[in-house]
Motif scaffolding. Structure first.
Motif, PDB file in Angstrom:
ATOM      1  N   LEU A  87       0.842  -1.196   0.000  1.00  0.00           N
ATOM      2  CA  LEU A  87       0.000   0.000   0.000  1.00  0.00           C
ATOM      3  C   LEU A  87       0.875   1.243   0.000  1.00  0.00           C
ATOM      4  N   VAL A  88       0.298   2.365  -0.423  1.00  0.00           N
ATOM      5  CA  VAL A  88       1.014   3.633  -0.491  1.00  0.00           C
ATOM      6  C   VAL A  88       0.475   4.549   0.611  1.00  0.00           C
ATOM      7  N   SER A  89       1.376   5.057   1.458  1.00  0.00           N
ATOM      8  CA  SER A  89       0.924   5.955   2.516  1.00  0.00           C
ATOM      9  C   SER A  89       2.056   6.888   2.922  1.00  0.00           C
ATOM     10  N   THR A  90       1.650   8.043   3.420  1.00  0.00           N
ATOM     11  CA  THR A  90       2.586   9.003   3.986  1.00  0.00           C
ATOM     12  C   THR A  90       2.636   8.801   5.485  1.00  0.00           C
ATOM     13  N   ASP A  91       3.827   8.662   6.043  1.00  0.00           N
ATOM     14  CA  ASP A  91       3.942   8.524   7.492  1.00  0.00           C
ATOM     15  C   ASP A  91       3.392   9.779   8.182  1.00  0.00           C
ATOM     16  N   ASN A 366       7.433  14.477   4.654  1.00  0.00           N
ATOM     17  CA  ASN A 366       7.052  13.149   4.185  1.00  0.00           C
ATOM     18  C   ASN A 366       6.018  13.304   3.074  1.00  0.00           C
ATOM     19  N   SER A 367       6.118  12.481   2.041  1.00  0.00           N
ATOM     20  CA  SER A 367       5.182  12.611   0.935  1.00  0.00           C
ATOM     21  C   SER A 367       4.966  11.266   0.257  1.00  0.00           C
ATOM     22  N   SER A 368       3.887  11.174  -0.521  1.00  0.00           N
ATOM     23  CA  SER A 368       3.624   9.959  -1.289  1.00  0.00           C
ATOM     24  C   SER A 368       2.716  10.298  -2.469  1.00  0.00           C
ATOM     25  N   GLY A 396       3.083   3.436  -7.156  1.00  0.00           N
ATOM     26  CA  GLY A 396       3.258   4.630  -6.339  1.00  0.00           C
ATOM     27  C   GLY A 396       4.596   4.649  -5.647  1.00  0.00           C
ATOM     28  N   ASP A 397       4.763   5.679  -4.827  1.00  0.00           N
ATOM     29  CA  ASP A 397       6.035   5.881  -4.154  1.00  0.00           C
ATOM     30  C   ASP A 397       5.793   6.668  -2.876  1.00  0.00           C
ATOM     31  N   ALA A 398       6.454   6.290  -1.791  1.00  0.00           N
ATOM     32  CA  ALA A 398       6.397   7.018  -0.523  1.00  0.00           C
ATOM     33  C   ALA A 398       7.810   7.434  -0.140  1.00  0.00           C
ATOM     34  N   ASP A 399       8.002   8.734   0.037  1.00  0.00           N
ATOM     35  CA  ASP A 399       9.310   9.280   0.407  1.00  0.00           C
ATOM     36  C   ASP A 399       9.178   9.875   1.811  1.00  0.00           C
ATOM     37  N   ASN A 400       9.363   9.042   2.828  1.00  0.00           N
ATOM     38  CA  ASN A 400       9.216   9.453   4.220  1.00  0.00           C
ATOM     39  C   ASN A 400      10.595   9.668   4.833  1.00  0.00           C
ATOM     40  N   GLU A 401      10.891  10.918   5.173  1.00  0.00           N
ATOM     41  CA  GLU A 401      12.210  11.235   5.717  1.00  0.00           C
ATOM     42  C   GLU A 401      12.352  10.770   7.162  1.00  0.00           C
ATOM     43  N   GLN A 402      11.343  11.037   7.986  1.00  0.00           N
ATOM     44  CA  GLN A 402      11.352  10.622   9.388  1.00  0.00           C
ATOM     45  C   GLN A 402       9.917  10.262   9.780  1.00  0.00           C
ATOM     46  N   SER A 403       9.787   9.445  10.834  1.00  0.00           N
ATOM     47  CA  SER A 403       8.471   9.087  11.356  1.00  0.00           C
ATOM     48  C   SER A 403       8.427   9.366  12.847  1.00  0.00           C
ATOM     49  N   ILE A 404       7.225   9.659  13.335  1.00  0.00           N
ATOM     50  CA  ILE A 404       7.062   9.931  14.762  1.00  0.00           C
ATOM     51  C   ILE A 404       7.385   8.673  15.553  1.00  0.00           C
ATOM     52  N   GLY A 405       8.246   8.822  16.537  1.00  0.00           N
ATOM     53  CA  GLY A 405       8.647   7.695  17.365  1.00  0.00           C
ATOM     54  C   GLY A 405       8.032   7.760  18.741  1.00  0.00           C
ATOM     55  N   THR A 406       8.846   7.616  19.774  1.00  0.00           N
ATOM     56  CA  THR A 406       8.368   7.645  21.157  1.00  0.00           C
ATOM     57  C   THR A 406       9.139   8.704  21.941  1.00  0.00           C
ATOM     58  N   GLN A 416       9.967   4.003  -0.160  1.00  0.00           N
ATOM     59  CA  GLN A 416       9.387   2.722  -0.568  1.00  0.00           C
ATOM     60  C   GLN A 416       8.576   2.905  -1.841  1.00  0.00           C
ATOM     61  N   ASP A 417       8.787   1.999  -2.800  1.00  0.00           N
ATOM     62  CA  ASP A 417       7.977   2.037  -4.016  1.00  0.00           C
ATOM     63  C   ASP A 417       6.921   0.943  -3.950  1.00  0.00           C
ATOM     64  N   THR A 418       5.858   1.119  -4.718  1.00  0.00           N
ATOM     65  CA  THR A 418       4.737   0.183  -4.710  1.00  0.00           C
ATOM     66  C   THR A 418       4.379  -0.215  -6.134  1.00  0.00           C
ATOM     67  N   LEU A 419       4.247  -1.508  -6.344  1.00  0.00           N
ATOM     68  CA  LEU A 419       3.633  -2.067  -7.545  1.00  0.00           C
ATOM     69  C   LEU A 419       2.782  -3.244  -7.079  1.00  0.00           C
ATOM     70  N   THR A 420       1.480  -3.081  -7.144  1.00  0.00           N
ATOM     71  CA  THR A 420       0.558  -4.077  -6.610  1.00  0.00           C
ATOM     72  C   THR A 420      -0.514  -4.395  -7.646  1.00  0.00           C
ATOM     73  N   VAL A 421      -0.766  -5.687  -7.839  1.00  0.00           N
ATOM     74  CA  VAL A 421      -1.844  -6.154  -8.708  1.00  0.00           C
ATOM     75  C   VAL A 421      -2.819  -6.927  -7.837  1.00  0.00           C
ATOM     76  N   GLY A 422      -4.110  -6.575  -7.910  1.00  0.00           N
ATOM     77  CA  GLY A 422      -5.052  -7.200  -6.995  1.00  0.00           C
ATOM     78  C   GLY A 422      -6.443  -7.346  -7.560  1.00  0.00           C
ATOM     79  N   ALA A 423      -7.251  -8.098  -6.826  1.00  0.00           N
ATOM     80  CA  ALA A 423      -8.680  -8.273  -7.111  1.00  0.00           C
ATOM     81  C   ALA A 423      -9.418  -8.188  -5.788  1.00  0.00           C
ATOM     82  N   MET A 424     -10.556  -7.518  -5.801  1.00  0.00           N
ATOM     83  CA  MET A 424     -11.290  -7.293  -4.553  1.00  0.00           C
ATOM     84  C   MET A 424     -12.776  -7.134  -4.858  1.00  0.00           C
ATOM     85  N   TRP A 425     -13.608  -7.576  -3.928  1.00  0.00           N
ATOM     86  CA  TRP A 425     -15.031  -7.215  -4.017  1.00  0.00           C
ATOM     87  C   TRP A 425     -15.323  -6.208  -2.907  1.00  0.00           C
TER      88      TRP A 425
END
Length: 429
Positions: A87-91, A366-368, A396-406, A416-425
């Motif tokens: 999946l493609v997401s922005t942190d 961070n971007s995607s 797609g592509d997600a370019d996340n420089e940093q993520s919230i930690g603790t 991270q790059d994304t290439l996904t082939v799927g089927a769904m109802w």
């Protein structure tokens, strides 16, 4: 649900057709046609609320003759991952599934059973229970009873108590519930202040997970004012919520309050949302001192002709963390979905999405982005027709420089790059 809905209409129409030879003139046939149309409109109205997963709000016109009904929402399928991420997401995004939901969702569903019945006084009751399955969890988010047609002066007032979806408001293309106050409590809907102006209100408590499902000490009062119109297809709905604690918390001396105010403007096929939250973000049941969030959102659709249309969304949210100033950030996202309907069954959708998160006090972005091509087989013609079988490819592509930690620290993130082939109802019913 659909078969239960259509059967009485089919029987009524069949009986009417068989009776046509006995009609003496065209006036009788015209009266018959109007009666058939009234029946179809009645069943459409009765089940329109159940086809969404909002609370099933009854009115004095509700019908109780169909016994137990089954409704829900679900999506399940398989996806082959050929990239770094399925999946493609922005942190740390603020605006839901901000890069777009088409071809970018997981599996799960919500399954609801209910019964509607009436007594000799004319009061109409319903009892609904839902279980859902998201991830590895199975829960019971709804178990409530309600009643309407109790008072002559307020025939459409609906009163409920129990565990319920409450004030759950969403934008579709990014699947963002920008205001939700699900919990246990009681409330009412459609208290008539005038012929068109109506008030909904509730008092609910948040619920801890666990065998006792007890309240965790967080409470909310919610209000919705609706029925304000600017013409045949435009209007505004106003929201105001207040969150507070009781004394069950061991740290009761640190109790805080939260509030939300919002307006949703409907302008033909477009919606404009403005929402401000203080000591909270999407839920006043989830409170953090000095947290603030301001959301602007615009979404809608345009039909070029009977076969081609486009849906679109853009949103901006600024957020103050409250605990850690380095987490203060802004989220910008846009989603565009052109759609072409080849006939009443087959359609092709192409969704473009982009999301960007800028940390206000840090040099971090961070971007995607993603593009999804989906070939669909659906119940009928239109973007809202379900059930639907969907065969898709997402890149797609997600370019996340940093993520919230603790404890206020960031953690390193990777591109991270994304290439996904799927089927769904997917379906709601």
């Amino acid at each position: 649900m659909k078969s239960s809905k259509l059967l009485p209409v089919v029987l009524s129409v069949s009986t009417a057709i068989l009776s046509i030879p006995s009609y003496a003139d065209n006036k009788d046939i015209d009266d018959l046609s109007r009666r058939i149309q009234e029946l179809e409109e009645k069943f459409d109205k009765e089940y329109s609320e159940q086809e969404s997963q909002q609370p099933e709000v009854l009115s004095s016109q509700s019908d109780d003759t169909f016994g137990i009904h089954f409704s829900g929402y679900a999506r399940y399928g398989a996806a082959y991952q050929a990239g770094d991420s399925k999946l493609v997401s922005t942190d740390d995004a603020l605006n839901g599934n901000a890069t777009g939901r088409l071809g970018n969702e997981g599996n799960g569903g919500e399954f609801q059973f209910g019964k509607t019945f009436s007594n000799d006084t004319g009061a109409i009751w319903n009892i609904d229970v839902m279980f859902n399955h998201w991830g590895d969890n199975v829960e019971v988010p709804k178990a409530y009873a309600g009643v309407t047609n109790l008072y002559e002066s307020q025939p459409n007032l609906y009163i409920w108590a129990g565990r319920n979806f409450n004030q759950r408001i969403q934008t579709d293309l990014n699947d963002y519930y920008w205001m939700t106050t699900d919990g246990q409590g009681a409330g009412f809907n459609n208290f008539a202040l005038s012929e068109t102006l109506k008030l909904d209100a509730s008092f609910v408590s948040a619920v801890d997970s666990g065998p006792d499902d007890s309240s965790n000490g967080d409470y909310a009062i919610t209000t919705t004012l609706h029925g304000i119109s600017f013409g045949e297809s435009s209007g505004v709905t106003l929201y105001a919520n207040w969150g507070f604690d009781d004394k069950s918390d061991a740290n009761s001396g640190n109790r805080i309050n939260a509030y939300q105010v919002a307006a949703k403007f409907n302008l033909d096929n477009n919606n404009i949302v403005v929402r401000y939250s203080d000591n909270a973000k999407d839920k006043v049941l989830d409170k953090t001192k000095d947290q603030q969030a301001l959301l602007f959102s615009f979404d809608g659709s345009y039909d070029f002709n009977q076969s081609a249309s486009v849906a679109y969304l853009t949103a901006f949210q600024t957020y103050k963390d409250g605990e850690y100033s380095q987490y203060d950030r802004k989220d910008y996202n846009a989603v565009v979905r052109p759609m072409y309907f080849w006939d009443d069954v087959n359609s092709t959708w192409l969704e473009f999405g982009y999301d960007r998160v800028d940390f206000s006090n840090e040099d971090i972005t961070n971007s995607s982005w993603k593009v999804t091509l989906s070939q669909n087989i659906s119940f009928g013609k239109g973007s809202d027709q379900r059930p639907m079988l969907r065969f898709y490819t997402t890149v797609g592509d997600a370019d996340n420089e940093q993520s919230i930690g603790t404890n206020g620290a960031f953690t390193s993130a990777t591109k991270q790059d994304t290439l996904t082939v799927g089927a769904m109802w997917e379906a709601w019913w």
